[in-house]
Design a protein around this motif. Sequence first.
Motif, PDB file in Angstrom:
ATOM      1  N   SER A  16       0.835  -1.204   0.000  1.00 36.08           N
ATOM      2  CA  SER A  16       0.000   0.000   0.000  1.00 36.08           C
ATOM      3  C   SER A  16       0.871   1.256   0.000  1.00 36.08           C
ATOM      4  O   SER A  16       2.025   1.231   0.437  1.00 36.08           O
ATOM      5  CB  SER A  16      -0.960  -0.012   1.194  1.00 36.08           C
ATOM      6  OG  SER A  16      -0.276  -0.240   2.395  1.00 36.08           O
ATOM      7  N   PRO A  17       0.342   2.383  -0.476  1.00 38.80           N
ATOM      8  CA  PRO A  17       1.135   3.621  -0.603  1.00 38.80           C
ATOM      9  C   PRO A  17       1.671   4.119   0.736  1.00 38.80           C
ATOM     10  O   PRO A  17       1.127   3.814   1.801  1.00 38.80           O
ATOM     11  CB  PRO A  17       0.123   4.617  -1.194  1.00 38.80           C
ATOM     12  CG  PRO A  17      -0.924   3.775  -1.835  1.00 38.80           C
ATOM     13  CD  PRO A  17      -1.014   2.526  -1.013  1.00 38.80           C
ATOM     14  N   GLU A  18       2.716   4.914   0.666  1.00 35.74           N
ATOM     15  CA  GLU A  18       3.383   5.411   1.875  1.00 35.74           C
ATOM     16  C   GLU A  18       2.440   6.188   2.783  1.00 35.74           C
ATOM     17  O   GLU A  18       2.576   6.157   4.002  1.00 35.74           O
ATOM     18  CB  GLU A  18       4.570   6.295   1.498  1.00 35.74           C
ATOM     19  CG  GLU A  18       5.744   5.533   0.921  1.00 35.74           C
ATOM     20  CD  GLU A  18       6.938   6.428   0.685  1.00 35.74           C
ATOM     21  OE1 GLU A  18       6.916   7.583   1.168  1.00 35.74           O
ATOM     22  OE2 GLU A  18       7.902   6.001   0.034  1.00 35.74           O
ATOM     23  N   ASN A  19       1.494   6.914   2.210  1.00 35.35           N
ATOM     24  CA  ASN A  19       0.613   7.764   3.007  1.00 35.35           C
ATOM     25  C   ASN A  19      -0.705   7.067   3.377  1.00 35.35           C
ATOM     26  O   ASN A  19      -1.623   7.719   3.874  1.00 35.35           O
ATOM     27  CB  ASN A  19       0.309   9.068   2.261  1.00 35.35           C
ATOM     28  CG  ASN A  19      -0.395   8.826   0.931  1.00 35.35           C
ATOM     29  OD1 ASN A  19      -0.476   7.695   0.466  1.00 35.35           O
ATOM     30  ND2 ASN A  19      -0.887   9.899   0.309  1.00 35.35           N
ATOM     31  N   TYR A  20      -0.807   5.772   3.137  1.00 32.13           N
ATOM     32  CA  TYR A  20      -2.061   5.081   3.458  1.00 32.13           C
ATOM     33  C   TYR A  20      -2.200   4.948   4.977  1.00 32.13           C
ATOM     34  O   TYR A  20      -1.230   4.604   5.664  1.00 32.13           O
ATOM     35  CB  TYR A  20      -2.099   3.704   2.794  1.00 32.13           C
ATOM     36  CG  TYR A  20      -3.491   3.126   2.753  1.00 32.13           C
ATOM     37  CD1 TYR A  20      -4.445   3.658   1.894  1.00 32.13           C
ATOM     38  CD2 TYR A  20      -3.867   2.090   3.591  1.00 32.13           C
ATOM     39  CE1 TYR A  20      -5.735   3.155   1.861  1.00 32.13           C
ATOM     40  CE2 TYR A  20      -5.154   1.585   3.568  1.00 32.13           C
ATOM     41  CZ  TYR A  20      -6.085   2.119   2.698  1.00 32.13           C
ATOM     42  OH  TYR A  20      -7.362   1.634   2.678  1.00 32.13           O
ATOM     43  N   PRO A  21      -3.392   5.220   5.541  1.00 31.31           N
ATOM     44  CA  PRO A  21      -3.536   5.286   7.003  1.00 31.31           C
ATOM     45  C   PRO A  21      -3.266   3.983   7.760  1.00 31.31           C
ATOM     46  O   PRO A  21      -2.910   4.031   8.932  1.00 31.31           O
ATOM     47  CB  PRO A  21      -4.998   5.727   7.190  1.00 31.31           C
ATOM     48  CG  PRO A  21      -5.318   6.478   5.940  1.00 31.31           C
ATOM     49  CD  PRO A  21      -4.594   5.741   4.857  1.00 31.31           C
ATOM     50  N   GLN A  22      -3.482   2.831   7.112  1.00 30.86           N
ATOM     51  CA  GLN A  22      -3.112   1.557   7.731  1.00 30.86           C
ATOM     52  C   GLN A  22      -2.329   0.764   6.685  1.00 30.86           C
ATOM     53  O   GLN A  22      -2.885  -0.006   5.916  1.00 30.86           O
ATOM     54  CB  GLN A  22      -4.344   0.795   8.231  1.00 30.86           C
ATOM     55  CG  GLN A  22      -5.038   1.493   9.386  1.00 30.86           C
ATOM     56  CD  GLN A  22      -6.080   0.630  10.070  1.00 30.86           C
ATOM     57  OE1 GLN A  22      -6.245  -0.546   9.807  1.00 30.86           O
ATOM     58  NE2 GLN A  22      -6.799   1.237  11.012  1.00 30.86           N
ATOM     59  N   ARG A  23      -1.032   0.985   6.699  1.00 30.43           N
ATOM     60  CA  ARG A  23      -0.192   0.487   5.614  1.00 30.43           C
ATOM     61  C   ARG A  23       0.145  -0.990   5.815  1.00 30.43           C
ATOM     62  O   ARG A  23       0.491  -1.417   6.919  1.00 30.43           O
ATOM     63  CB  ARG A  23       1.084   1.310   5.525  1.00 30.43           C
ATOM     64  CG  ARG A  23       1.766   1.138   4.183  1.00 30.43           C
ATOM     65  CD  ARG A  23       2.994   2.002   4.063  1.00 30.43           C
ATOM     66  NE  ARG A  23       3.526   1.904   2.705  1.00 30.43           N
ATOM     67  CZ  ARG A  23       4.795   2.090   2.391  1.00 30.43           C
ATOM     68  NH1 ARG A  23       5.663   2.407   3.327  1.00 30.43           N
ATOM     69  NH2 ARG A  23       5.201   1.971   1.144  1.00 30.43           N
ATOM     70  N   ASN A 215      -0.002   2.801  11.836  1.00 28.56           N
ATOM     71  CA  ASN A 215      -1.364   3.272  11.608  1.00 28.56           C
ATOM     72  C   ASN A 215      -1.504   4.732  12.027  1.00 28.56           C
ATOM     73  O   ASN A 215      -1.063   5.121  13.105  1.00 28.56           O
ATOM     74  CB  ASN A 215      -2.358   2.432  12.416  1.00 28.56           C
ATOM     75  CG  ASN A 215      -2.161   0.942  12.201  1.00 28.56           C
ATOM     76  OD1 ASN A 215      -2.518   0.407  11.164  1.00 28.56           O
ATOM     77  ND2 ASN A 215      -1.569   0.268  13.175  1.00 28.56           N
ATOM     78  N   TYR A 220     -10.064   1.771   9.686  1.00 26.56           N
ATOM     79  CA  TYR A 220      -9.782   2.051   8.281  1.00 26.56           C
ATOM     80  C   TYR A 220      -9.628   0.735   7.528  1.00 26.56           C
ATOM     81  O   TYR A 220      -9.073  -0.229   8.057  1.00 26.56           O
ATOM     82  CB  TYR A 220      -8.500   2.885   8.155  1.00 26.56           C
ATOM     83  CG  TYR A 220      -8.527   3.885   7.037  1.00 26.56           C
ATOM     84  CD1 TYR A 220      -9.015   5.165   7.233  1.00 26.56           C
ATOM     85  CD2 TYR A 220      -8.072   3.543   5.765  1.00 26.56           C
ATOM     86  CE1 TYR A 220      -9.047   6.099   6.206  1.00 26.56           C
ATOM     87  CE2 TYR A 220      -8.095   4.453   4.723  1.00 26.56           C
ATOM     88  CZ  TYR A 220      -8.593   5.728   4.955  1.00 26.56           C
ATOM     89  OH  TYR A 220      -8.625   6.647   3.933  1.00 26.56           O
ATOM     90  N   LEU A 223      -5.834  -2.116   2.307  1.00 25.49           N
ATOM     91  CA  LEU A 223      -5.695  -1.975   0.877  1.00 25.49           C
ATOM     92  C   LEU A 223      -4.661  -2.982   0.400  1.00 25.49           C
ATOM     93  O   LEU A 223      -3.464  -2.808   0.675  1.00 25.49           O
ATOM     94  CB  LEU A 223      -5.254  -0.552   0.517  1.00 25.49           C
ATOM     95  CG  LEU A 223      -5.219  -0.209  -0.962  1.00 25.49           C
ATOM     96  CD1 LEU A 223      -6.621  -0.236  -1.542  1.00 25.49           C
ATOM     97  CD2 LEU A 223      -4.602   1.182  -1.177  1.00 25.49           C
ATOM     98  N   SER A 225      -8.564  -4.702   0.499  1.00 25.71           N
ATOM     99  CA  SER A 225      -9.432  -4.982   1.642  1.00 25.71           C
ATOM    100  C   SER A 225      -9.570  -6.485   1.876  1.00 25.71           C
ATOM    101  O   SER A 225      -9.402  -7.289   0.948  1.00 25.71           O
ATOM    102  CB  SER A 225     -10.817  -4.369   1.413  1.00 25.71           C
ATOM    103  OG  SER A 225     -11.422  -4.945   0.272  1.00 25.71           O
TER     104      SER A 225
END
Length: 265
Positions: A16-23, A215, A220, A223, A225
């Motif tokens: 998942s992207p670096e800025n994703y809230p739950q990576r 997180n 959240y 990704l 899901s």
Amino acid sequence: KNIKILSTSHEPKYISPENYPQRTIYFETEVKGEEIFTVEYTYENHVKYTKFDPNIISEEQPNFYTEERLPHIRFTPFLVQLADKIVGNETNPLLKARKIYDYITQNVKYSYMPQYATIINVPEYCAYNLKGDCGVQALLFITLCRIVGIPARWQSGLYVNPQYIGCHDWAEFYIEPYGWIFADPSFGGGALRNKNEERWNFYFGNLDPFRMVANSDVNYEFLPSKKHFRQDFCDNQVGEIEYNDRFLESQEYETILEIIEAQEI
């Protein structure tokens, strides 16, 4: 800073992207017998200590992260009344946040919890029973802050020092001109019970460097899901597993956290 994946046991299907809230890092494979999934990574943690002055707090404060986020960050009548009672006539947002921190650390006892999925409203449970683990206390702090107009949000991951690694949750809140600053009611309350006021004061506004942040938001979606039931719908610290046709319960697999090396830069 400088988060790098050094090796993985399987070829990742998605990161998942670096800025994703739950990576997360995501693996998918056909399991034949016992399977071990691993990821080895490295990172740098930089923490600045700030000494706060209530006299320089700006009169203009932002209103982001002040809304409800169901199911748990909910402005129930009981919590609204509690927030008003705690804060009283105080108008300085830094001092309001300190009053909330003091209330939680002075009154809530640390307690192991059942899965959060079994609790209808985690902050209200904490306020009624005056007990809870790190995440329960963090959610109460965040909710009370938002009720009185202070931006606050979730942060969690691992507590990692050279000798120990384990899951941990805490909070951030926003005060101009300082920006986002930390609150760890669980560690702060523990310090107070051990009569260490210096550490108690430290964990309001500051944080030790022994954190791996995974997180930056609560409740959240992953990704990609999950298709089936989330073991921990609040956040993700040790990963989850599912088959095509069902989820795996925690007792069906083993989670291993290992510190390979820790050094001061």
